[in-house]
Design an enzyme around this catalytic site. Sequence first.
Site, short mmCIF file in Angstrom:
data_model
loop_
_atom_site.label_atom_id
_atom_site.label_comp_id
_atom_site.label_asym_id
_atom_site.label_seq_id
_atom_site.Cartn_x
_atom_site.Cartn_y
_atom_site.Cartn_z
N HIS A 39 0.80 -1.24 0.00
CA HIS A 39 0.00 0.00 0.00
C HIS A 39 0.83 1.28 0.00
CE1 HIS A 39 1.07 -0.32 4.23
NE2 HIS A 39 0.79 0.97 4.33
C1 UD1 Z 1 -1.69 5.25 6.33
C2 UD1 Z 1 -0.35 5.62 6.94
C3 UD1 Z 1 0.64 4.50 6.72
C4 UD1 Z 1 0.11 3.17 7.19
C5 UD1 Z 1 -1.23 2.92 6.53
C6 UD1 Z 1 -1.84 1.63 6.98
C7 UD1 Z 1 0.26 8.02 6.93
C8 UD1 Z 1 1.16 9.01 6.31
N1 UD1 Z 1 0.22 6.82 6.31
O1 UD1 Z 1 -1.50 5.15 4.91
O2 UD1 Z 1 1.84 4.78 7.44
O3 UD1 Z 1 1.02 2.15 6.88
O4 UD1 Z 1 -2.11 4.00 6.85
O5 UD1 Z 1 -3.07 1.40 6.37
O6 UD1 Z 1 -0.36 8.31 7.91
N2 UD1 Z 1 -9.21 4.86 2.80
C9 UD1 Z 1 -10.40 4.19 2.84
N3 UD1 Z 1 -10.93 3.87 4.05
C10 UD1 Z 1 -10.31 4.17 5.22
C11 UD1 Z 1 -9.10 4.87 5.17
C12 UD1 Z 1 -8.55 5.20 3.95
O7 UD1 Z 1 -10.98 3.89 1.81
O8 UD1 Z 1 -10.85 3.83 6.29
C13 UD1 Z 1 -8.63 5.20 1.49
C14 UD1 Z 1 -8.88 6.62 1.08
O9 UD1 Z 1 -9.13 6.64 -0.27
C15 UD1 Z 1 -7.57 7.32 1.37
C16 UD1 Z 1 -6.55 6.20 1.14
O10 UD1 Z 1 -7.21 5.01 1.54
O11 UD1 Z 1 -7.36 8.41 0.56
C17 UD1 Z 1 -5.30 6.35 1.93
O12 UD1 Z 1 -5.57 6.52 3.33
P1 UD1 Z 1 -4.54 7.36 4.24
O13 UD1 Z 1 -4.85 7.22 5.69
O14 UD1 Z 1 -4.39 8.74 3.71
O15 UD1 Z 1 -3.16 6.67 3.95
P2 UD1 Z 1 -2.75 5.14 3.93
O16 UD1 Z 1 -2.22 4.86 2.59
O17 UD1 Z 1 -3.83 4.28 4.49
#
Ligand code: UD1
Length: 380
Positions: A213
């Site tokens: 991811h």
């Molecule tokens: C975040 C953390 C990363 C961790 C990862 C675990 C930061 C900088 N990154 O990355 O260190 O390894 O979480 O999962 O904090 N989304 C959903 N549902 C959710 C949450 C997110 O669909 O409940 C989707 C959204 O489209 C979002 C994308 O996932 O834009 C990324 O989520 P985000 O929390 O921004 O970063 P991660 O890639 O999950």
Amino acid sequence: MYRLICVVGARPNFMKIAPIIEALESQPDIEVTLVHTGQHYDDNMKQQFFVQLGIPEPDIDLGVGSGSHSQQTAEIMKRFEPVLAKYAAQAVLVVGDVNSTIACALVAVKSHIPVIHVEAGLRSGDRQMPEEINRVLTDQLADLLYTTERNAEQNLNREGIDSARIRFVGNVMIDTLKKHVKKAVPVAKSLAGIDDGDAAKKVEAGYALVTMHRPSNVDDKDTLTRLLSTLVQISAKLPIVFPIHPRTAAKISEFGLQALIDNANIITLPPQGYMEILGLMANAKLVLTDSGGIQEETTALGVPCVTLRENTERPITVDQGTNTIVGSDSAAIMATVDDILENGGKHGRQPELWDGNAAVRIARDLSDWFRQRTQLDKAG
Ligand code: UD1
């Protein structure tokens, strides 16, 4: 009574906070208020972890949701500041390296509230990685830093952080793993109903688990195409189980790459709960991942891990554990996978203090720390 605000935001935080909250229940002088920032919000990215790990419902949910890094960090800060003012906490405890970690640490210091950082001092040296920035800055802000491996202290000293503020306590995420591993969900149950009910049978003779991811692997079309093509090649040797993170799912769809993996021996799943992923990790022949936490969990489980990154902030998993850092080059990944399939891969040993008692050490130390601060305040 000392009030401590504990912060969680994203999936990897939940298995770290669970044992800390449990251990703090035995410290009658510390009262915990749990704040969830809402960085992760879907049931399968948040709620099922709370349920499976027995984390109490948060006292406050800031409900920030997704956004660019700066938007998300800023929104957490805006929403956390009034909460901090209202609860008059004596300290704020943050874990790991996600945007919620740095955002809440920064609000706390600006409100003159001490910050405690659990999992301090890990460094990949790669400033392109959003988490590396979060780690460096959170550690600079923290008053008290709990580390998981000895070399973290040297990293912190190099950045001017005095050893008096650092405590080597072990790994709270491994506390959670040791507590739950015997009750992990069997693989067949996690795969029941998938692929017309055939999935569990397909993996009976062994499988590789894949998680991926990181923006550096999934946000660029060429890199993601190369990695998925490599998975297709691996799947000709043994089946792959691939729970797909929402970020990765969105990119596969955006780049039109679904067809690439559709006909391969790759079983795709939605994001899995903790007990499910634990079962899938523990029983895999090998794990391919770009996750930080999974590098540590596979070391604790003794399962060979192929890390799809150029570096790691967790060198102990390579030096003592089962981890091999391979990057995203197809030939390098294939060579490592072949070696593991032929020779069984690294066996590794348990790193020091990854013994299931890190949170208890933290809780005891925190109680002393609060008391000493109060005495100093009175004396001063
Ligand atoms: C975040 C953390 C990363 C961790 C990862 C675990 C930061 C900088 N990154 O990355 O260190 O390894 O979480 O999962 O904090 N989304 C959903 N549902 C959710 C949450 C997110 O669909 O409940 C989707 C959204 O489209 C979002 C994308 O996932 O834009 C990324 O989520 P985000 O929390 O921004 O970063 P991660 O890639 O999950």
